[in-house]
Design an enzyme around this catalytic site. Sequence first.
Site, PDB file in Angstrom:
ATOM      1  N   GLU A   1      -0.371  -0.567  -4.382  1.00 36.48           N
ATOM      2  CA  GLU A   1      -1.787  -0.226  -4.255  1.00 36.48           C
ATOM      3  C   GLU A   1      -1.903   1.242  -3.826  1.00 36.48           C
ATOM      4  O   GLU A   1      -1.394   1.638  -2.769  1.00 36.48           O
ATOM      5  CB  GLU A   1      -2.478  -1.115  -3.232  1.00 36.48           C
TER       6      GLU A   1
ATOM      7  N   ASP B   1      -6.704   1.018  -5.312  1.00 33.71           N
ATOM      8  CA  ASP B   1      -7.305   0.433  -4.109  1.00 33.71           C
ATOM      9  C   ASP B   1      -8.570   1.195  -3.717  1.00 33.71           C
ATOM     10  O   ASP B   1      -8.722   2.389  -4.001  1.00 33.71           O
ATOM     11  CB  ASP B   1      -6.279   0.463  -2.976  1.00 33.71           C
TER      12      ASP B   1
ATOM     13  N   ASN C   1       0.835  -1.203   0.000  1.00 37.24           N
ATOM     14  CA  ASN C   1       0.000   0.000   0.000  1.00 37.24           C
ATOM     15  C   ASN C   1       0.875   1.261   0.000  1.00 37.24           C
ATOM     16  O   ASN C   1       1.829   1.384   0.794  1.00 37.24           O
ATOM     17  CB  ASN C   1      -0.907   0.022   1.232  1.00 37.24           C
TER      18      ASN C   1
ATOM     19  N   GLU D   1     -11.758  -7.592  -2.462  1.00 40.32           N
ATOM     20  CA  GLU D   1     -11.223  -7.835  -1.121  1.00 40.32           C
ATOM     21  C   GLU D   1     -12.355  -7.902  -0.112  1.00 40.32           C
ATOM     22  O   GLU D   1     -13.463  -7.410  -0.362  1.00 40.32           O
ATOM     23  CB  GLU D   1     -10.240  -6.717  -0.737  1.00 40.32           C
TER      24      GLU D   1
END
Length: 955
Positions: free
Chosen positions: A822, A852, A790, A908
């Site tokens: 992400e 994301d 991330n 997710e």
Amino acid sequence: MSDIKDELLEQHIRAAQITNTIRFIRLYLVSIFIACIYTFCLYQFYFSQTSVYFNSWFVITAVSVSSMLMITTLYFKKGQFNPQTGNYWLKFVCLMTGILIAIGIALLYYYLPSINPDFSEFHALILSGLLILVSQTFALTYLTQRLSFFLLVAVPTVLPYVASQIFMTSQSDPLFHLVTNFILIILLLCANAIMNMHSRLTGMYYRNNVLKKNAEQQASWSDELCQQLQSEMNKSKDIELQLQLNNQLLEQKVRERIYDIELMHKNLQEQQDNLNLAHEIAGLNPWDWNIKERHFSITNEQQQTRKIDARSHQLLLQNKIHPDDITHLKTSMKHHLRGKTERYETTYRLQNTKEKWYWVHDTGRVIERDPQSGKPLRMVGIRRNIHQERTDQERLRLAASVLEQAAEGIFILNEDLCYIDTNPFYEKISGFNREQILGKHLFDITANYKSQQRSKHNEIVQQLLETHKYDAEFNEKFLSGKELSIRLHISAIKDEQDRIIHYIGIVTDLTERKLQEQRLSYLENYDPLTDLPNRFYYNYQLHQYLVSQEDSINQFAIIRLNIDRFRPLNEYLTNNGGDELLRQVAQRLRLTNTEALFLAHLNGDDFAIVYEISHIRTSVQQHCERIAKAFSIPFNISGQDHIITLSMGVSFYPEHGRQLDYLNNCAEQALSEAKRLGGNTIKYYSKENTKLLEQGIYLERDLRHAIQNNELIVYYQPKINFRDQQIYGFEALVRWNHPVKGIIPPNMFIPLAEQTSLISDIGRIVIQQTAKQIQEWNKKGFKNICVSVNIVAQQLQRGQLLEDLDAAISTYNISGESLELEITESSLVENSESIKDVLQSIKQRKIHISLDDFGTGYSSLSYLADFPIDILKIDRSFVSKIGQAKQEAIVSAMVAMGKAMGMTVVAEGIETQQQLNYLQSLECDIAQGYLFSRPLPEQDATIYLEQNMQCPTYT
């Protein structure tokens, strides 16, 4: 002789006392008239029943006092009356006013209580006491030049009270009479003391005038003696010439005039002695030059005559005379010797025994010439030391030049504080020329029509009379119209007998300096852009409110205001537009906060208001709402209207604290909470906010230690490929392994890290540890594992991300295809072009880019087209609501859009079989969630990878 002087002094004092009392008697009569009117009006106002006797007394008193005042004004003018007549008149006036006041007191004290039931003895005592005290006070003030004048008023006035003690003993209060008698005795003693003081002052003034006249007479006598001395000197010169002529005649008539010669010689000797004495006193050194016989005689300071050769004297003079003066001396001597001038006179410098130069004045005349050729045969003269005189003259000229050229006003006063000289700069300061100033009193050229000015001037004069000096700064207004801020320094000049003869004053114009100080004070305490008090003056004034004991402010509020989204608006408007906006905001705050104690501009777009809380004012909530309502009106900047909203934070005194810094911090915390909620709102400080802030501060401190001590670790959550149900890769998730609290999840510290630079340090650590773990998996044969990391907006904007990626890839020798970054939609909002360049550079390293939390941010489809995005990740908030028709439609649209754009779609947060089946039916690419596994530590993730290379079928 002493008795005559004492008698004259006594007469002068007596005449001065009568004159002064005549001057003051007018004020006394006016004061008595006012006191009687006041007493009469008090009685008429408070007691309705009238009295013929009391009214008659008031009329008679008013007419009598007015008549005496008129007679005194018309017939007793200054210098136009006989002191004896004035004395009788003053006694008559004093006795009459005393009798009239005594009658009024008797009526008030004895008569009115008996006819008016409402007028009690207590009221009678008050009004009669008022009348007697006022009359005694005015008599003590104006009639104490002589004790007899005071007694003629005081004795009749107190007779009613004395009579009450004698004839009304049964109704009287002994304590009251004791006190009254004591006060009357004190008044009598005070009157006697004041009379003695006036007598001494008058006597001193008379003696000073006598001494002044004697001094002037002595000076006149000295001038006459000097003139006589000069006349004697001239006579001596003439006699000396006459003697020289007589000596020639005496040689022929020695035998015939022997007696006459002896007599003349005797007279000559006496005159010579007088002449020597005069020369000694005047500092004269006679000389005699016998040109024919070539010798020179000179008398020194000790009146000793020395004869030397003329040639030697000439050489001696050339060596002692200053080189610059030799030519002038020779020229003057030659002109006289040749008969071109009536006498020889010159000034030059000589060198004394100490090799110092001093000035002398030399004068002489040829007294004998050859009858045929006219050549000079003898010359006499006088040399006088004028060095001290010359030095004094130079000093006087220098002092006069300094006085004329000085850049400060300088004036000289006599002992009566009247101007006797001024310099040009003082004329410039005062606006008057020298002729208009001379002779006037010190403050006759200044404005005195205000009591404050008169008081200040009297204070200066009083200090000069007491201490003989004054030095202070104050504002002065001259009658010329000039009003200046000046520094006045006056000091007395005394003679050898320590008597004041003059005052020297120096006036410095401080107007410009005061203006500069005011400008500096303004720049120090006010913001020049908004013309509001700045942070420094705000803190000072707030401190005064907190510590001042004089103000009755028991409770107030501190309101901190901040313009919402000022930074982007300022960039859009440019600096001039931003400044104009701040000026308009300050003006609108000024108009809406007229009831506030204080309004300040702290910095940038930050303002503060101190608002007093009381029952007569609107509440703080209403006041803040009124401010917000006022800001609903657009601001016109450069022809465009802009709606501005404010965030406000409020703290209260004394509820939230009694210290300046603490109250400001509380208001700032409330303001920060308002900004955090999106602005355009009002938040009040609460203790909970403080606890959260303290937790944040402690957490930030521990997080910094955690980064330094390698307490951050990476967990890995598996990602499953829908197509073959194999492990696609992992998502790297940071955890904090606290030594005391254990594992701390990211939602506890990541938001704090994003507010500081710590997020970049954490991101670097995650990239490094992830790259290291990929290397270990590669060594174990897992070549196609892709791990996503991330990345936040700060990492993209700081410019360090590419270096961190290159360092990790190079250090652990991994492929860029093994990494996936992400990023969130919010990271793409600002600096789009620079972000796009960074993402293009990442793509060049073959690193995958995933968007994301898609759908939870700005959801702009332009991001998908403009930025090099490979993977579209559907947020868990949509996946968790699968089963709801609308949510399933959204998820279906997202998957279809990603597929249509050729992107890999990741879902997710899959936790149920239903969610998995639905996503699989949509042909979603990658699955991630607790249904498969929670985030795992490094070792557990490796075991999971080894055990699940062939994942079971979830159908």
